[in-house]
Motif scaffolding. Structure first.
Motif, PDB file in Angstrom:
ATOM      1  N   ALA A 266       3.869   0.265  -4.886  1.00 10.39           N
ATOM      2  CA  ALA A 266       4.430   1.240  -3.958  1.00 10.39           C
ATOM      3  C   ALA A 266       4.427   0.737  -2.523  1.00 10.39           C
ATOM      4  CB  ALA A 266       3.661   2.551  -4.047  1.00 10.39           C
ATOM      5  N   GLU A 267       3.521  -0.200  -2.207  1.00 12.27           N
ATOM      6  CA  GLU A 267       3.458  -0.756  -0.857  1.00 12.27           C
ATOM      7  C   GLU A 267       3.974  -2.184  -0.798  1.00 12.27           C
ATOM      8  OE1 GLU A 267      -0.134   0.341   1.470  1.00 12.27           O
ATOM      9  OE2 GLU A 267      -0.833   1.197  -0.429  1.00 12.27           O
ATOM     10  N   TYR A 268       4.382  -2.721  -1.930  1.00 12.93           N
ATOM     11  CA  TYR A 268       4.954  -4.061  -2.031  1.00 12.93           C
ATOM     12  C   TYR A 268       4.064  -5.098  -1.344  1.00 12.93           C
ATOM     13  CZ  TYR A 268       8.708  -7.413  -2.929  1.00 12.93           C
ATOM     14  OH  TYR A 268       9.450  -8.477  -3.400  1.00 12.93           O
ATOM     15  N   LYS A 269       2.772  -5.041  -1.701  1.00 13.49           N
ATOM     16  CA  LYS A 269       1.789  -5.972  -1.149  1.00 13.49           C
ATOM     17  C   LYS A 269       0.871  -6.421  -2.270  1.00 13.49           C
ATOM     18  CE  LYS A 269       1.467  -4.145   3.599  1.00 13.49           C
ATOM     19  NZ  LYS A 269       2.547  -3.165   3.482  1.00 13.49           N
ATOM     20  N   TYR A 270       0.401  -7.662  -2.177  1.00 11.36           N
ATOM     21  CA  TYR A 270      -0.563  -8.142  -3.149  1.00 11.36           C
ATOM     22  C   TYR A 270      -1.956  -7.735  -2.690  1.00 11.36           C
ATOM     23  CZ  TYR A 270      -3.182 -10.962  -6.391  1.00 11.36           C
ATOM     24  OH  TYR A 270      -4.059 -11.343  -7.362  1.00 11.36           O
TER      25      TYR A 270
ATOM     26  N   ALA B 210      10.302   1.483   2.948  1.00  8.94           N
ATOM     27  CA  ALA B 210       9.130   2.062   3.602  1.00  8.94           C
ATOM     28  C   ALA B 210       9.536   3.110   4.627  1.00  8.94           C
ATOM     29  CB  ALA B 210       8.306   0.957   4.256  1.00  8.94           C
ATOM     30  N   ASP B 211      10.615   2.841   5.361  1.00  2.00           N
ATOM     31  CA  ASP B 211      11.112   3.820   6.327  1.00  2.00           C
ATOM     32  C   ASP B 211      11.558   5.091   5.607  1.00  2.00           C
ATOM     33  OD1 ASP B 211      10.621   2.073   8.396  1.00  2.00           O
ATOM     34  OD2 ASP B 211      12.696   1.372   8.536  1.00  2.00           O
ATOM     35  N   LEU B 212      12.206   4.917   4.472  1.00  2.00           N
ATOM     36  CA  LEU B 212      12.640   6.075   3.682  1.00  2.00           C
ATOM     37  C   LEU B 212      11.430   6.841   3.157  1.00  2.00           C
ATOM     38  CD1 LEU B 212      15.239   7.427   2.752  1.00  2.00           C
ATOM     39  CD2 LEU B 212      15.230   5.948   0.724  1.00  2.00           C
ATOM     40  N   ALA B 213      10.399   6.109   2.737  1.00  2.00           N
ATOM     41  CA  ALA B 213       9.175   6.744   2.238  1.00  2.00           C
ATOM     42  C   ALA B 213       8.500   7.573   3.318  1.00  2.00           C
ATOM     43  CB  ALA B 213       8.214   5.678   1.706  1.00  2.00           C
ATOM     44  N   GLU B 214       8.453   7.028   4.530  1.00  7.50           N
ATOM     45  CA  GLU B 214       7.820   7.742   5.635  1.00  7.50           C
ATOM     46  C   GLU B 214       8.568   9.040   5.960  1.00  7.50           C
ATOM     47  OE1 GLU B 214       7.543   5.060   8.903  1.00  7.50           O
ATOM     48  OE2 GLU B 214       6.217   3.655   7.847  1.00  7.50           O
ATOM     49  N   ALA B 215       9.852   9.070   5.659  1.00  9.12           N
ATOM     50  CA  ALA B 215      10.661  10.252   5.934  1.00  9.12           C
ATOM     51  C   ALA B 215      10.732  11.199   4.730  1.00  9.12           C
ATOM     52  CB  ALA B 215      12.076   9.826   6.335  1.00  9.12           C
TER      53      ALA B 215
ATOM     54  N   ASN C 284      10.879  -8.722   2.235  1.00  7.66           N
ATOM     55  CA  ASN C 284      10.122  -7.913   3.181  1.00  7.66           C
ATOM     56  C   ASN C 284      11.040  -7.042   4.040  1.00  7.66           C
ATOM     57  OD1 ASN C 284       7.659  -8.811   2.282  1.00  7.66           O
ATOM     58  ND2 ASN C 284       7.456 -10.406   3.838  1.00  7.66           N
ATOM     59  N   SER C 285      12.206  -7.587   4.394  1.00  8.42           N
ATOM     60  CA  SER C 285      13.178  -6.795   5.152  1.00  8.42           C
ATOM     61  C   SER C 285      13.707  -5.637   4.306  1.00  8.42           C
ATOM     62  CB  SER C 285      14.340  -7.679   5.618  1.00  8.42           C
ATOM     63  OG  SER C 285      13.897  -8.668   6.519  1.00  8.42           O
ATOM     64  N   LEU C 286      13.943  -5.926   3.037  1.00  7.79           N
ATOM     65  CA  LEU C 286      14.408  -4.885   2.123  1.00  7.79           C
ATOM     66  C   LEU C 286      13.331  -3.825   1.919  1.00  7.79           C
ATOM     67  CD1 LEU C 286      16.636  -3.898   0.224  1.00  7.79           C
ATOM     68  CD2 LEU C 286      15.692  -5.394  -1.556  1.00  7.79           C
ATOM     69  N   TYR C 287      12.096  -4.276   1.760  1.00  7.31           N
ATOM     70  CA  TYR C 287      10.994  -3.317   1.597  1.00  7.31           C
ATOM     71  C   TYR C 287      10.876  -2.416   2.820  1.00  7.31           C
ATOM     72  CZ  TYR C 287       6.370  -1.363   2.016  1.00  7.31           C
ATOM     73  OH  TYR C 287       5.332  -0.501   2.243  1.00  7.31           O
ATOM     74  N   ARG C 288      11.078  -2.976   4.003  1.00  6.92           N
ATOM     75  CA  ARG C 288      10.960  -2.169   5.216  1.00  6.92           C
ATOM     76  C   ARG C 288      11.927  -0.979   5.179  1.00  6.92           C
ATOM     77  NH1 ARG C 288       6.909  -1.017   7.552  1.00  6.92           N
ATOM     78  NH2 ARG C 288       7.755   1.073   7.653  1.00  6.92           N
ATOM     79  N   LYS C 289      13.100  -1.183   4.625  1.00  3.33           N
ATOM     80  CA  LYS C 289      14.056  -0.076   4.493  1.00  3.33           C
ATOM     81  C   LYS C 289      13.491   1.013   3.587  1.00  3.33           C
ATOM     82  CE  LYS C 289      18.265  -2.869   5.096  1.00  3.33           C
ATOM     83  NZ  LYS C 289      19.545  -3.270   4.460  1.00  3.33           N
TER      84      LYS C 289
ATOM     85  N   GLY D 259       3.993   3.521  -8.473  1.00  2.00           N
ATOM     86  CA  GLY D 259       4.920   2.585  -9.115  1.00  2.00           C
ATOM     87  C   GLY D 259       5.761   1.837  -8.095  1.00  2.00           C
ATOM     88  N   PRO D 260       6.763   1.091  -8.552  1.00  6.82           N
ATOM     89  CA  PRO D 260       7.627   0.337  -7.630  1.00  6.82           C
ATOM     90  C   PRO D 260       8.402   1.271  -6.698  1.00  6.82           C
ATOM     91  CG  PRO D 260       7.858  -0.475  -9.890  1.00  6.82           C
ATOM     92  CD  PRO D 260       7.088   0.804  -9.975  1.00  6.82           C
ATOM     93  N   ILE D 261       8.300   1.013  -5.414  1.00  7.54           N
ATOM     94  CA  ILE D 261       8.918   1.901  -4.427  1.00  7.54           C
ATOM     95  C   ILE D 261      10.440   1.890  -4.541  1.00  7.54           C
ATOM     96  CG2 ILE D 261       8.944   0.126  -2.605  1.00  7.54           C
ATOM     97  CD1 ILE D 261       8.314   2.387  -0.602  1.00  7.54           C
ATOM     98  N   ASP D 262      11.014   0.754  -4.923  1.00  2.82           N
ATOM     99  CA  ASP D 262      12.474   0.711  -5.065  1.00  2.82           C
ATOM    100  C   ASP D 262      12.942   1.548  -6.244  1.00  2.82           C
ATOM    101  OD1 ASP D 262      11.188  -1.127  -6.720  1.00  2.82           O
ATOM    102  OD2 ASP D 262      12.770  -2.642  -6.590  1.00  2.82           O
ATOM    103  N   GLU D 263      12.141   1.595  -7.294  1.00  2.28           N
ATOM    104  CA  GLU D 263      12.486   2.432  -8.449  1.00  2.28           C
ATOM    105  C   GLU D 263      12.438   3.906  -8.074  1.00  2.28           C
ATOM    106  OE1 GLU D 263      11.315   2.998 -13.186  1.00  2.28           O
ATOM    107  OE2 GLU D 263       9.861   2.067 -11.812  1.00  2.28           O
ATOM    108  N   TYR D 264      11.450   4.296  -7.267  1.00  2.00           N
ATOM    109  CA  TYR D 264      11.337   5.698  -6.862  1.00  2.00           C
ATOM    110  C   TYR D 264      12.622   6.161  -6.191  1.00  2.00           C
ATOM    111  CZ  TYR D 264       9.718   9.984  -4.653  1.00  2.00           C
ATOM    112  OH  TYR D 264       9.607  11.296  -4.269  1.00  2.00           O
ATOM    113  N   PHE D 265      13.198   5.302  -5.365  1.00  3.92           N
ATOM    114  CA  PHE D 265      14.401   5.677  -4.624  1.00  3.92           C
ATOM    115  C   PHE D 265      15.685   5.216  -5.329  1.00  3.92           C
ATOM    116  CE2 PHE D 265      11.202   5.704  -1.153  1.00  3.92           C
ATOM    117  CZ  PHE D 265      11.368   7.031  -0.772  1.00  3.92           C
ATOM    118  N   GLY D 266      15.592   4.972  -6.627  1.00  5.33           N
ATOM    119  CA  GLY D 266      16.785   4.649  -7.411  1.00  5.33           C
ATOM    120  C   GLY D 266      17.452   3.356  -7.013  1.00  5.33           C
ATOM    121  N   TYR D 267      16.672   2.411  -6.473  1.00  2.22           N
ATOM    122  CA  TYR D 267      17.181   1.096  -6.055  1.00  2.22           C
ATOM    123  C   TYR D 267      18.357   1.236  -5.091  1.00  2.22           C
ATOM    124  CZ  TYR D 267      14.524  -0.116 -10.245  1.00  2.22           C
ATOM    125  OH  TYR D 267      13.531  -0.240 -11.190  1.00  2.22           O
TER     126      TYR D 267
END
Length: 364
Positions: free
Chosen positions: A345-349, A329-334, A322-327, A234-242
Motif C-alpha cells: 500500500a505504501e510501495y516501499k520495501y 499516494a496523492d489520490l490516497a491522501e484525498a 516512484n513518480s507513478l506511485y506519487r500519483k 494490498g497494492p495501492i494501484d489495485e485499490y484505485f483500479g490501476y
C-alpha cells in the motif's frame, strides 16, 4: 447508521494483524479479510516432516528499535537465531556479508589494512567518475572481484535485467566490514518466534474476526458497509483500479523439496551468485529453529517479473515507478475513511520491524 466494526482491515499480513491488535487494545473492533486461505501473509509457515517451512520465503526478525523488540516479545518468545548466509560462486564458498572472512577467502588478506588496500586498489582501477549504473556504482564501492563473483550474477537474477541497465541508486551502499563477523544484520536484536510466525500472527489476531478466502474487491460494497474505516494493505494501484497504470514489482517462484537426509547444506541459506544458476538461493528451513528431524526441507528461490496471479514481493523503486506511485499516494491522501499501510500500500520495501513501527506510530 451504526457500523458493525470500527475497522475493516484488508490483508491479514503483519501490518493488518498488528493494526487489528492495537485497535483491540484501544477497545475498537475490527474485521480482517484476506484472499488467501490462511492469515499471516508472507510470514505464513506450513509444517512438513515436523519442520516449519517458510512458505513465502525466509523471514528473520531483526531490529535496533528496543520498543519494537519489546512489543513483539510480549506476544511470543523468540529464539537466538543469527542470520549468517553463505555465497556459492561456481562451487566456491564465501561468507556474507562482505567481511574479513570473505576477503581472506578471495585474496588471503589476513588483516584489515591488507583488505582495505586491496579494495582501494580495485576501486581506483575501476574509477569512472560519477557512476552511471549499478555496475559502475558497485565497482566504485568494493572493486571488481567482489562485484563479479558476489554481486553481478545475483543482482541481475534478482532484478531480471543486466546490471549496466540498472540505476546506480539501487546499490548506493554495500555492507563492508573489516572484522571477522558473519552476522548479516547490524541490529542488536534478532531471532525467530519460538513455534514459528504463525504463533506470532495468532497472538496478534487473537479474539479478532478474520475471514480468509475472502476477496475484498469481489465483496467491496458489502464489506465496506460494515465498518467505519478501511485499512488497506494490498497494492495501492489495485485499490484505485490501476487508473494511472500498474506499478512494477518483482515476484518470486519457490521450488520446494523434501529430502530423506538430516542435513542438506548445513546452514539456513546459501546464495548462488553465478548467473549460470537460475535460482538466487537455497533455504534449508530446519536450521532456522535448530531442528534435528531425520528429514529436511529445502526451497529454491527463483526471482521473476510480477504478472497477474503472482504475488508482488519487491517494489521496483526506480524513478518511473516512484513518480507513478506519487500519483497514487496523492489520490490516497484525498480519499477519506481509508488508511493505506504496509509494503504494497505504501510501495516501499519495509523490514518487519519497520512495519511494526508504522503500526505503533499510527493513529488508531
Amino acid at each position: 447508521m451504526v457500523k458493525q466494526y470500527d475497522y475493516l482491515i484488508v490483508g491479514a499480513g503483519l501490518y493488518g494483524a498488528a493494526f487489528a491488535y492495537r485497535a483491540r487494545q484501544r477497545g475498537k473492533s475490527s474485521l480482517v479479510v484476506d484472499r488467501r486461505p490462511h492469515p499471516g501473509g508472507n510470514l505464513y509457515c506450513e509444517e512438513i516432516e515436523g519442520i516449519r517451512v517458510h512458505k513465502y520465503g525466509p523471514h528473520i526478525f531483526h531490529t535496533a528499535d528496543r520498543e519494537v523488540w519489546d512489543f513483539v516479545r510480549t506476544l511470543t518468545e523468540f529464539n537466538r537465531f543469527t542470520y549468517m548466509p553463505l555465497a556459492n560462486y561456481e562451487g566456491r564458498i564465501f561468507n556474507l556479508p562482505f567481511n574479513m572472512n570473505t576477503f581472506y577467502q578471495l585474496w588471503k588478506t589476513a588483516t584489515p589494512a591488507e583488505a582495505q588496500a586491496k579494495i582501494a586498489s580495485q576501486r581506483e582501477a575501476g574509477a569512472v567518475g560519477e557512476p552511471r549504473n549499478l555496475e559502475e556504482q558497485a565497482i566504485s564501492l568494493v572493486g571488481k572481484d567482489i562485484y563479479e563473483l558476489l554481486i553481478k550474477g545475483y543482482t541481475e537474477k534478482q532484478w531480471g535485467r543486466p546490471a549496466v541497465e540498472l540505476p546506480a541508486f539501487i546499490i548506493r551502499r554495500l555492507p563492508v566490514r573489516f572484522t571477522y563477523d558473519n552476522n548479516y544484520f547490524n541490529d542488536p536484536y534478532q531471532g525467530i518466534p519460538v513455534g514459528g510466525y504463525n504463533k506470532l500472527i495468532g497472538k496478534l489476531l487473537e479474539g479478532i474476526e478474520c475471514r480468509c478466502n475472502t476477496d475484498y474487491f469481489r465483496h467491496r460494497s458489502e464489506l465496506e458497509a460494515m465498518a467505519g474505516t478501511v485499512v488497506f494493505t494490498g497494492p495501492i494501484d489495485e485499490y484505485f483500479g490501476y487508473c494511472f497504470g500498474p506499478l512494477e514489482y518483482r515476484s518470486l517462484r519457490f521450488e520446494q523439496e523434501t529430502l530423506d537426509m538430516p542435513n542438506y547444506q548445513g546452514i539456513a541459506a546459501v546464495n548462488y551468485t553465478s548467473a549460470a544458476v537460475p535460482y538466487t538461493r537455497i533455504i534449508e528451513h530446519k536450521h532456522f529453529e535448530f531442528g534435528t528431524q531425520p528429514k529436511t526441507v529445502i526451497t529454491r528461490e527463483y526471482p521473476q517479473q510480477w504478472s497477474e496471479g503472482c504475488e508482488p514481493y519487491y517494489p521496483v523503486n526506480d524513478q518511473r515507478n516512484n513518480s507513478l506511485y506519487r500519483k497514487y499516494a496523492d489520490l490516497a491522501e484525498a480519499t477519506p475513511g481509508v488508511v493505506f499501510g504496509g509494503r504494497l500500500a505504501e510501495y516501499k520495501y519495509y523490514d518487519m520491524d519497520q512495519v511494526i513501527r508504522r503500526v505503533l506510530d499510527a493513529e488508531i
